[in-house]
Design a protein around this motif. Structure first.
Motif, mmCIF file in Angstrom:
data_model
loop_
_atom_site.group_PDB
_atom_site.id
_atom_site.type_symbol
_atom_site.label_atom_id
_atom_site.label_comp_id
_atom_site.label_asym_id
_atom_site.label_seq_id
_atom_site.Cartn_x
_atom_site.Cartn_y
_atom_site.Cartn_z
ATOM 1 N N GLY A 77 -7.686 -5.513 5.876
ATOM 2 C CA GLY A 77 -8.734 -4.502 5.944
ATOM 3 C C GLY A 77 -8.723 -3.506 4.808
ATOM 4 O O GLY A 77 -9.417 -2.482 4.874
ATOM 5 N N HIS A 78 -7.973 -3.796 3.748
ATOM 6 C CA HIS A 78 -7.906 -2.871 2.626
ATOM 7 C C HIS A 78 -9.034 -3.156 1.638
ATOM 8 O O HIS A 78 -9.479 -4.297 1.489
ATOM 9 C CB HIS A 78 -6.551 -2.978 1.919
ATOM 10 N N PRO A 79 -9.519 -2.150 0.914
ATOM 11 C CA PRO A 79 -10.682 -2.327 0.053
ATOM 12 C C PRO A 79 -10.363 -3.086 -1.231
ATOM 13 O O PRO A 79 -9.227 -3.099 -1.703
ATOM 14 C CB PRO A 79 -11.097 -0.886 -0.266
ATOM 15 N N THR A 80 -11.373 -3.724 -1.780
ATOM 16 C CA THR A 80 -11.290 -4.354 -3.093
ATOM 17 C C THR A 80 -12.479 -3.893 -3.927
ATOM 18 O O THR A 80 -13.427 -3.305 -3.413
ATOM 19 C CB THR A 80 -11.314 -5.889 -3.000
ATOM 20 N N THR A 81 -12.409 -4.168 -5.201
ATOM 21 C CA THR A 81 -13.520 -3.903 -6.102
ATOM 22 C C THR A 81 -13.695 -5.113 -7.002
ATOM 23 O O THR A 81 -12.871 -6.027 -6.995
ATOM 24 C CB THR A 81 -13.280 -2.626 -6.927
ATOM 25 N N SER A 82 -14.769 -5.141 -7.765
ATOM 26 C CA SER A 82 -15.044 -6.276 -8.632
ATOM 27 C C SER A 82 -15.478 -5.776 -10.004
ATOM 28 O O SER A 82 -15.816 -4.598 -10.181
ATOM 29 C CB SER A 82 -16.133 -7.176 -8.035
ATOM 30 N N TRP A 86 -4.534 -9.069 1.336
ATOM 31 C CA TRP A 86 -4.964 -7.679 1.199
ATOM 32 C C TRP A 86 -6.285 -7.435 1.936
ATOM 33 O O TRP A 86 -6.426 -6.473 2.688
ATOM 34 C CB TRP A 86 -5.108 -7.347 -0.282
ATOM 35 N N THR A 87 -7.248 -8.318 1.716
ATOM 36 C CA THR A 87 -8.542 -8.154 2.392
ATOM 37 C C THR A 87 -8.428 -8.415 3.884
ATOM 38 O O THR A 87 -9.100 -7.753 4.685
ATOM 39 C CB THR A 87 -9.589 -9.092 1.766
ATOM 40 N N ALA A 89 -12.702 -10.157 -7.157
ATOM 41 C CA ALA A 89 -12.159 -9.171 -6.212
ATOM 42 C C ALA A 89 -10.737 -8.825 -6.615
ATOM 43 O O ALA A 89 -9.920 -9.721 -6.857
ATOM 44 C CB ALA A 89 -12.180 -9.702 -4.786
ATOM 45 N N VAL A 127 -7.574 -5.413 -6.191
ATOM 46 C CA VAL A 127 -7.177 -4.140 -5.594
ATOM 47 C C VAL A 127 -7.572 -3.018 -6.549
ATOM 48 O O VAL A 127 -7.273 -3.091 -7.752
ATOM 49 C CB VAL A 127 -5.657 -4.111 -5.336
ATOM 50 N N PRO A 128 -8.257 -1.988 -6.079
ATOM 51 C CA PRO A 128 -8.617 -0.873 -6.965
ATOM 52 C C PRO A 128 -7.383 -0.300 -7.666
ATOM 53 O O PRO A 128 -6.353 -0.047 -7.032
ATOM 54 C CB PRO A 128 -9.243 0.148 -6.008
ATOM 55 N N ARG A 183 0.843 -1.207 0.000
ATOM 56 C CA ARG A 183 0.000 0.000 0.000
ATOM 57 C C ARG A 183 0.876 1.254 0.000
ATOM 58 O O ARG A 183 0.585 2.226 -0.708
ATOM 59 C CB ARG A 183 -0.922 -0.012 1.205
#
Length: 452
Positions: free
Chosen positions: A350-355, A346-347, A282, A284-285, A261
């Motif tokens: 507590g870090h965000p993900t996107t799909s 990564w998840t 899922a 990482v943005p 990060r």
């Protein structure tokens, strides 16, 4: 020597062939071998051979040459064009020069066109020509592109290519043709499964070799040129100076989520090599999707920045050594490492993900963006589909209209790469088609359109 064993070493991803020649006395010669020497080294070991010579037909634009590495680590003698002005130890050859290989001979033939300093190498057993390593000159069914040096020299090099092919056609019909570039190469080889040929076969089947007039040849060759990865513009000069000698195999160091990060915040780029379905579920943005497959190196060199550290996200079953070698052989040496534990780590931190949504051929609705190469698009596409080649997308994402948008290619891998680039540019409500135009036509019973 009654028979000469020449072993093709095919890189399916780059569409190229290197060659290992058994010289018959415990030694070998390799031709146009890349910095990823795993295949050539294994082939030599299996035969109990020492690589005594490494010949390069030209200053390669699509991979780093392994000749200097062999010279530094095994004392291999490098044979290359004197006109290439390489800045490392080599034997500079000119048209007509011969090298005694210990029973066999290698004769340099000046065949400019693909590059200015291009040589072909005629292999002779006594006075009998056995075969010719044509590099980027005469290919199976074609000839290599001439637009890699500069736009101003493209036509002049095409005319030189015409003369070079005519010269090669003067060799006996039974002489083997061993080209470097083959099907799948962005150096302009046509589709097909044959990677080696003979002079006689090419004289009777190669459309370019059958053109008697120079102007017609030039028009046909230049008319066949498609786009090519931007990394091609860098590697020729690196190969001229000499790629850095590797003291150890390239590897991916482990990086925890916090380190990744922080590095992303400082400008590093994340390349996710997992399959399309896993990336869609899922990621990482901002991650760039380039699934690991044989063509991984080409698309990495097309889409990923070469001047920033790269961080890899891979699946647990994917070979980290393969990732590192594919990146290294095209000059991507700034590999910062990989996210230890992958997307789960990564998840868990507590870090965000996107799909990204996946749709089937019968679920296409609304605007469609087809990111295939222009010849693919022209051969058959969905009615009213927008077209923008994937390679152009990093610089032209702002030309893509708003959402919703279905992105498609032939199977889904390139489309997911395009979708990830569009997400980086701020696009939302994207979907990726899991299939190609033929799948859509079958599912819907509708016809494809042709042309551009």
């Amino acid at each position: 020597m009654n028979t000469v064993e020449v072993v093709p070493l095919v890189d399916e991803g780059l569409g190229n062939s290197a060659y290992l020649v058994d010289l018959g006395d415990g030694r070998a010669m390799v031709v146009d071998v890349s910095l990823d020497l795993r295949a050539s080294s294994a082939a030599a070991r299996r035969r109990g051979l020492t690589v005594a010579f490494a010949a390069d037909t030209h200053l390669h634009a699509d991979f780093l040459s392994g000749a200097r590495q062999l010279s530094a680590t095994e004392g291999t003698r490098v044979l290359a064009s004197a006109a290439g002005h390489r800045e490392f130890t080599h034997s500079g050859l000119r048209d007509g020069d011969e090298v005694d290989l210990g029973g066999l001979r290698l004769r340099a033939l000046g065949t400019p066109g693909h590059t200015q300093e291009h040589l072909s190498f005629l292999l002779l057993d006594g006075d009998r020509p056995v075969g010719v390593f044509t590099g980027g000159s005469l290919l199976v069914g074609s000839a290599a592109r001439t637009d890699l040096v500069s736009p101003e020299q493209t036509e002049a090099l095409a005319r030189a290519q015409y003369a070079s092919l005519r010269r090669l056609a003067e060799l006996p019909d039974d002489v083997a043709v061993w080209p470097t570039h083959g099907a799948g190469s962005f150096c302009s080889a046509p589709p097909g499964t044959e990677r080696v040929s003979t002079i006689g076969r090419e004289k009777s089947t190669n459309p370019l070799l059958q053109r008697e007039d120079e102007d017609g040849f030039v028009a046909a060759l230049l008319g066949s040129l498609g786009t090519y990865p931007p990394y091609f513009r860098r590697l020729g000069e690196i190969n001229r100076r000499g790629p850095a000698v590797l003291n150890e195999d390239p590897a991916l160091a482990g990086l925890d989520a916090a380190t990744v990060r922080a590095m992303l915040a400082e400008g590093a780029r994340l390349v996710d090599v997992r399959p399309v379905t896993e990336f869609a579920g899922a990621h990482v943005p901002g991650a760039l999707s380039i699934p690991l497959r044989p063509v991984f190196a080409s698309w990495l060199g097309w889409l990923a920045p070469h001047d920033r550290p790269l961080i890899i996200v891979r699946g647990s079953g994917q070979d980290r050594a393969e990732i590192a070698w594919q990146a290294t052989k095209i000059g991507y040496t700034d590999l910062a490492g990989e996210l230890t534990g992958g997307i789960d780590a990564w998840t868990a931190a507590g870090h965000p993900t996107t799909s990204t949504r996946l749709v089937g051929p019968d679920q296409v609705d609304g605007r469609v963006l087809d990111i295939r190469q222009t010849p693919e698009f022209a051969a058959g596409h969905l009615p009213a589909a927008l077209h923008l080649e994937l390679g152009d997308l990093p610089d032209r994402a702002d030309e893509v209209p708003g959402e919703p948008l279905v992105v498609m290619c032939g199977h889904g891998e390139r489309a997911m790469g395009a979708a990830s680039l569009l997400e980086q540019a701020g696009h939302r409500d994207l979907a990726v088609l899991t299939g190609g135009p033929e799948d859509w036509a079958t599912a819907t019973g509708r016809n494809l359109e042709t042309g551009q």
